[in-house]
Enzyme design. Structure first.
Site, PDB file in Angstrom:
ATOM      1  N   ARG A 120      46.187  43.436  45.677  1.00 29.47           N
ATOM      2  CA  ARG A 120      46.321  42.365  46.686  1.00 29.47           C
ATOM      3  C   ARG A 120      45.787  42.754  48.065  1.00 29.47           C
ATOM      4  NH1 ARG A 120      51.473  41.599  44.206  1.00 29.47           N
ATOM      5  NH2 ARG A 120      51.277  39.997  42.607  1.00 29.47           N
ATOM      6  N   LYS A 142      32.808  38.579  55.229  1.00 29.64           N
ATOM      7  CA  LYS A 142      32.511  37.811  54.008  1.00 29.64           C
ATOM      8  C   LYS A 142      32.210  38.798  52.890  1.00 29.64           C
ATOM      9  CE  LYS A 142      30.692  33.401  55.639  1.00 29.64           C
ATOM     10  NZ  LYS A 142      29.493  32.532  55.702  1.00 29.64           N
ATOM     11  N   GLU A 184      17.056  38.291  59.094  1.00 23.43           N
ATOM     12  CA  GLU A 184      18.382  37.978  59.663  1.00 23.43           C
ATOM     13  C   GLU A 184      18.400  38.264  61.164  1.00 23.43           C
ATOM     14  OE1 GLU A 184      20.463  36.373  57.840  1.00 23.43           O
ATOM     15  OE2 GLU A 184      20.624  37.148  55.802  1.00 23.43           O
ATOM     16  N   LYS A 226      26.610  38.206  66.278  1.00 27.61           N
ATOM     17  CA  LYS A 226      27.444  37.892  65.114  1.00 27.61           C
ATOM     18  C   LYS A 226      28.920  38.029  65.465  1.00 27.61           C
ATOM     19  CE  LYS A 226      28.226  37.956  60.310  1.00 27.61           C
ATOM     20  NZ  LYS A 226      27.751  38.167  58.965  1.00 27.61           N
ATOM     21  N   GLU A 240      31.823  21.198  63.291  1.00 25.59           N
ATOM     22  CA  GLU A 240      30.382  21.216  63.595  1.00 25.59           C
ATOM     23  C   GLU A 240      30.034  22.588  64.139  1.00 25.59           C
ATOM     24  OE1 GLU A 240      29.444  18.083  66.279  1.00 25.59           O
ATOM     25  OE2 GLU A 240      29.874  16.541  64.775  1.00 25.59           O
ATOM     26  N   ARG A 243      30.553  29.160  62.635  1.00 26.14           N
ATOM     27  CA  ARG A 243      29.991  30.238  61.826  1.00 26.14           C
ATOM     28  C   ARG A 243      28.915  29.753  60.849  1.00 26.14           C
ATOM     29  NH1 ARG A 243      33.077  35.394  59.083  1.00 26.14           N
ATOM     30  NH2 ARG A 243      31.190  36.234  58.129  1.00 26.14           N
ATOM     31  N   ASN A 247      24.052  30.563  58.839  1.00 31.16           N
ATOM     32  CA  ASN A 247      23.396  30.330  57.546  1.00 31.16           C
ATOM     33  C   ASN A 247      22.074  29.595  57.683  1.00 31.16           C
ATOM     34  OD1 ASN A 247      25.339  31.575  55.871  1.00 31.16           O
ATOM     35  ND2 ASN A 247      26.696  29.846  56.252  1.00 31.16           N
ATOM     36  N   HIS A 250      19.647  29.595  54.800  1.00 31.33           N
ATOM     37  CA  HIS A 250      20.322  30.158  53.626  1.00 31.33           C
ATOM     38  C   HIS A 250      20.492  29.152  52.488  1.00 31.33           C
ATOM     39  CE1 HIS A 250      20.968  33.477  56.306  1.00 31.33           C
ATOM     40  NE2 HIS A 250      21.712  34.146  55.450  1.00 31.33           N
ATOM     41  N   HIS A 254      19.168  30.374  49.212  1.00 29.28           N
ATOM     42  CA  HIS A 254      20.014  30.618  48.036  1.00 29.28           C
ATOM     43  C   HIS A 254      19.454  29.909  46.812  1.00 29.28           C
ATOM     44  CE1 HIS A 254      23.830  31.761  50.545  1.00 29.28           C
ATOM     45  NE2 HIS A 254      22.941  32.724  50.493  1.00 29.28           N
ATOM     46  N   HIS A 267      16.992  38.860  49.322  1.00 29.79           N
ATOM     47  CA  HIS A 267      17.755  37.861  50.072  1.00 29.79           C
ATOM     48  C   HIS A 267      17.039  37.496  51.377  1.00 29.79           C
ATOM     49  CE1 HIS A 267      21.174  35.732  51.742  1.00 29.79           C
ATOM     50  NE2 HIS A 267      21.133  36.505  52.809  1.00 29.79           N
TER      51      HIS A 267
HETATM   52  P1  NAD Z   1      20.651  45.641  48.890  1.00 31.11           P
HETATM   53  O1  NAD Z   1      22.049  45.964  49.119  1.00 31.11           O
HETATM   54  O2  NAD Z   1      20.205  45.281  47.524  1.00 31.11           O
HETATM   55  O3  NAD Z   1      19.763  46.854  49.421  1.00 31.11           O
HETATM   56  C1  NAD Z   1      18.374  46.778  49.336  1.00 31.11           C
HETATM   57  C2  NAD Z   1      17.773  47.968  48.564  1.00 31.11           C
HETATM   58  O4  NAD Z   1      17.726  49.107  49.426  1.00 31.11           O
HETATM   59  C3  NAD Z   1      18.578  48.404  47.355  1.00 31.11           C
HETATM   60  O5  NAD Z   1      17.707  48.827  46.363  1.00 31.11           O
HETATM   61  C4  NAD Z   1      19.385  49.585  47.901  1.00 31.11           C
HETATM   62  O6  NAD Z   1      19.820  50.463  46.910  1.00 31.11           O
HETATM   63  C5  NAD Z   1      18.391  50.216  48.814  1.00 31.11           C
HETATM   64  N1  NAD Z   1      18.905  51.004  49.926  1.00 31.11           N
HETATM   65  C6  NAD Z   1      20.022  50.794  50.628  1.00 31.11           C
HETATM   66  N2  NAD Z   1      20.046  51.629  51.676  1.00 31.11           N
HETATM   67  C7  NAD Z   1      18.936  52.389  51.606  1.00 31.11           C
HETATM   68  C8  NAD Z   1      18.393  53.410  52.419  1.00 31.11           C
HETATM   69  N3  NAD Z   1      18.973  53.770  53.564  1.00 31.11           N
HETATM   70  N4  NAD Z   1      17.234  53.995  52.048  1.00 31.11           N
HETATM   71  C9  NAD Z   1      16.591  53.581  50.912  1.00 31.11           C
HETATM   72  N5  NAD Z   1      17.029  52.604  50.121  1.00 31.11           N
HETATM   73  C10 NAD Z   1      18.197  52.007  50.481  1.00 31.11           C
HETATM   74  O7  NAD Z   1      20.172  44.423  49.823  1.00 31.11           O
HETATM   75  P2  NAD Z   1      20.513  44.032  51.337  1.00 31.11           P
HETATM   76  O8  NAD Z   1      19.307  43.339  51.833  1.00 31.11           O
HETATM   77  O9  NAD Z   1      21.068  45.162  52.107  1.00 31.11           O
HETATM   78  O10 NAD Z   1      21.700  42.973  51.174  1.00 31.11           O
HETATM   79  C11 NAD Z   1      21.484  41.743  50.523  1.00 31.11           C
HETATM   80  C12 NAD Z   1      22.813  41.215  50.048  1.00 31.11           C
HETATM   81  O11 NAD Z   1      23.657  41.004  51.163  1.00 31.11           O
HETATM   82  C13 NAD Z   1      22.714  39.907  49.306  1.00 31.11           C
HETATM   83  O12 NAD Z   1      23.516  39.959  48.156  1.00 31.11           O
HETATM   84  C14 NAD Z   1      23.298  38.906  50.296  1.00 31.11           C
HETATM   85  O13 NAD Z   1      23.888  37.812  49.656  1.00 31.11           O
HETATM   86  C15 NAD Z   1      24.292  39.745  51.027  1.00 31.11           C
HETATM   87  N6  NAD Z   1      24.633  39.259  52.362  1.00 31.11           N
HETATM   88  C16 NAD Z   1      25.947  39.176  52.682  1.00 31.11           C
HETATM   89  C17 NAD Z   1      26.313  38.767  53.944  1.00 31.11           C
HETATM   90  C18 NAD Z   1      27.767  38.743  54.338  1.00 31.11           C
HETATM   91  O14 NAD Z   1      28.079  38.261  55.410  1.00 31.11           O
HETATM   92  N7  NAD Z   1      28.639  39.282  53.510  1.00 31.11           N
HETATM   93  C19 NAD Z   1      25.339  38.436  54.898  1.00 31.11           C
HETATM   94  C20 NAD Z   1      24.004  38.530  54.537  1.00 31.11           C
HETATM   95  C21 NAD Z   1      23.658  38.950  53.258  1.00 31.11           C
HETATM   96  N1  GLY Z   2      25.887  35.749  56.903  1.00 33.91           N
HETATM   97  C1  GLY Z   2      26.626  34.592  57.252  1.00 33.91           C
HETATM   98  C2  GLY Z   2      28.002  34.856  57.728  1.00 33.91           C
HETATM   99  O1  GLY Z   2      28.430  35.990  57.786  1.00 33.91           O
HETATM  100  O2  GLY Z   2      28.722  33.950  58.031  1.00 33.91           O
END
Ligand code: NAD
Ligand code: GLY
Length: 364
Positions: A120, A142, A184, A226, A240, A243, A247, A250, A254, A267
């Site tokens: 939990r 998130k 981003e 952010k 309106e 946060r 997006n 997005h 998506h 992404h």
């Molecule tokens: P990712 O986590 O897949 O990382 C990208 C690639 O880089 C992967 O292959 C990873 O293993 C590699 N990597 C990571 N760090 C490295 C480093 N220092 N050196 C070499 N390689 C490295 O992708 P991302 O772009 O970091 O994240 C995308 C994800 O984040 C998506 O799933 C998206 O939906 C999510 N996201 C979430 C939020 C949120 O608010 N939670 C916001 C934006 C995106």
């Molecule tokens: N990446 C969108 C949010 O964190 O709200």
């Protein structure tokens, strides 16, 4: 080291940004309730950075569990989440065990969702290692996983106790991933920070060359934007704006990610193409000029990002977009641009208008 806070009352937490932070166990120890933690990472990041993070913690007396997951967006799912739970249970991790995410946004979202739900809810720390994670996904709480029918459809809000962004880790990031993170970064300029957008136009070449000072500034400014938005509308409930404005691009993006199969488009790449679609629709509504849209397109292209949509039928985009979390009472609330530097949520665009904007961005 530059530090700022995400102000959420008694859940306020710091973001530390700087070079050489990974081995500074004291920064992490300050956020651990007891000397017990589980580091969640992946097969790419573990050989690069797991030792640098884990050894100083072990030397300080922390009992550590290491969980190394397969790499990639296609693994942001129930099966991988269960692997985290299996190990936590097998290693007798209790409710005071802190889960530490070491990696990009995929690891952060998976580990964060595990932290939100294991027994939990247990304490959580983000150690982001991609530009995208350092400017966006590690901040704001998130967490979640994908469903075959939609991106990030299962998840929870669960704020970390600390975000530790070591800019040295960006040195090993593949070029394409750096560009994905820039999508981003550009977003913050477009939605609420015109001076930052202008700074990005002036400094894009330095960022792509991985100039340390330029990257650190872009991360700080992105996190500051952010943090402000999240503090005002943590759970994205504002009627309106709020946060939801984070997006921009997005909803279109998506659809590309889901429609093309998770992992085919990064992404950030999908967000870039989606941002252009949002800009094009804003132009069609009379809010942006042709020159504004060209300016957005040019900056995205200079960041090494796609400026053409994925080859999906516009009707398929609409179908996928209808699953978006911003659909309220059957109406799709899009994030559009009133002008460069000012975004709005808009539920009045007709399917025909949306479809026309998508089609305009899918041809040369
Ligand atoms: P990712 O986590 O897949 O990382 C990208 C690639 O880089 C992967 O292959 C990873 O293993 C590699 N990597 C990571 N760090 C490295 C480093 N220092 N050196 C070499 N390689 C490295 O992708 P991302 O772009 O970091 O994240 C995308 C994800 O984040 C998506 O799933 C998206 O939906 C999510 N996201 C979430 C939020 C949120 O608010 N939670 C916001 C934006 C995106
Ligand atoms: N990446 C969108 C949010 O964190 O709200």
């Amino acid at each position: 080291m530059h530090s700022l806070n995400v102000n959420l009352g008694n859940r306020t937490y710091p973001i530390h940004i700087g070079a050489g932070l990974l081995p500074q166990a004291n920064l992490l120890l300050a956020a651990l309730p007891i000397l017990r933690a589980a580091i969640v990472t992946n097969e790419i990041v573990a050989p690069l950075y797991l030792r640098a993070l884990a050894e100083p913690l072990r030397a300080a007396g922390v009992k550590l569990t290491e969980i190394v997951l397969p790499d990639g967006e296609q693994h942001k799912n129930w099966q991988t989440l269960n692997r985290i739970f299996d190990t936590l249970l097998a290693q007798h991790c209790d409710r005071a065990t802190t889960i530490i995410a070491l990696g990009g946004g995929v690891i952060g979202d998976l580990a964060g969702f595990a932290a939100a739900t294991y027994q939990r809810g247990v304490p959580f720390i983000q150690v982001p290692t991609t530009l995208l994670a350092q400017v966006d996904s590690s901040v704001g709480g998130k967490t979640g996983i994908n469903h075959p029918q939609g991106k990030n459809m299962l998840g929870a809000f669960w704020q970390p106790k600390l975000v530790l962004a070591d800019t040295d880790t960006l040195r090993t990031l593949p070029e394409r991933e750096l560009s994905a993170g820039l999508a981003e970064v550009i977003k913050y300029g477009l939605i609420r920070d015109l001076p930052f957008l202008e700074w990005l136009e002036a400094n894009m070449d330095l960022l792509r060359a991985r100039d340390g000072a330029a990257l650190a500034y872009a991360i700080q400014r992105s996190c500051a934007n952010k943090a402000e938005v999240v503090a005002e509308d943590e759970h994205e409930t504002a009627k309106e704006g709020g946060r939801a404005l984070l997006n921009l691009g997005h909803t279109f993006g998506h659809a590309i990610e889901t429609g093309m199969g998770y992992g085919a488009w990064l992404h950030g790449e999908a967000v870039a193409a989606g941002t252009l679609m949002a800009a094009e629709l804003s132009r069609r509504l009379g809010w942006l000029t042709d020159a504004d849209v060209l300016r957005v397109r040019h900056l995205l292209a200079r960041a090494g990002l796609p400026v053409k949509g994925a080859a999906l039928d516009a009707s398929r985009y609409l179908e996928l977009m209808s699953h978006d979390k911003k659909v309220v009472a059957g109406r799709l609330r899009l994030v559009l641009l009133k002008r460069l530097g000012e975004a709005v949520t808009w539920a009045e665009a007709s399917p025909a208008e949306i479809q026309a904007a998508i089609e305009a961005c899918c041809h040369d």
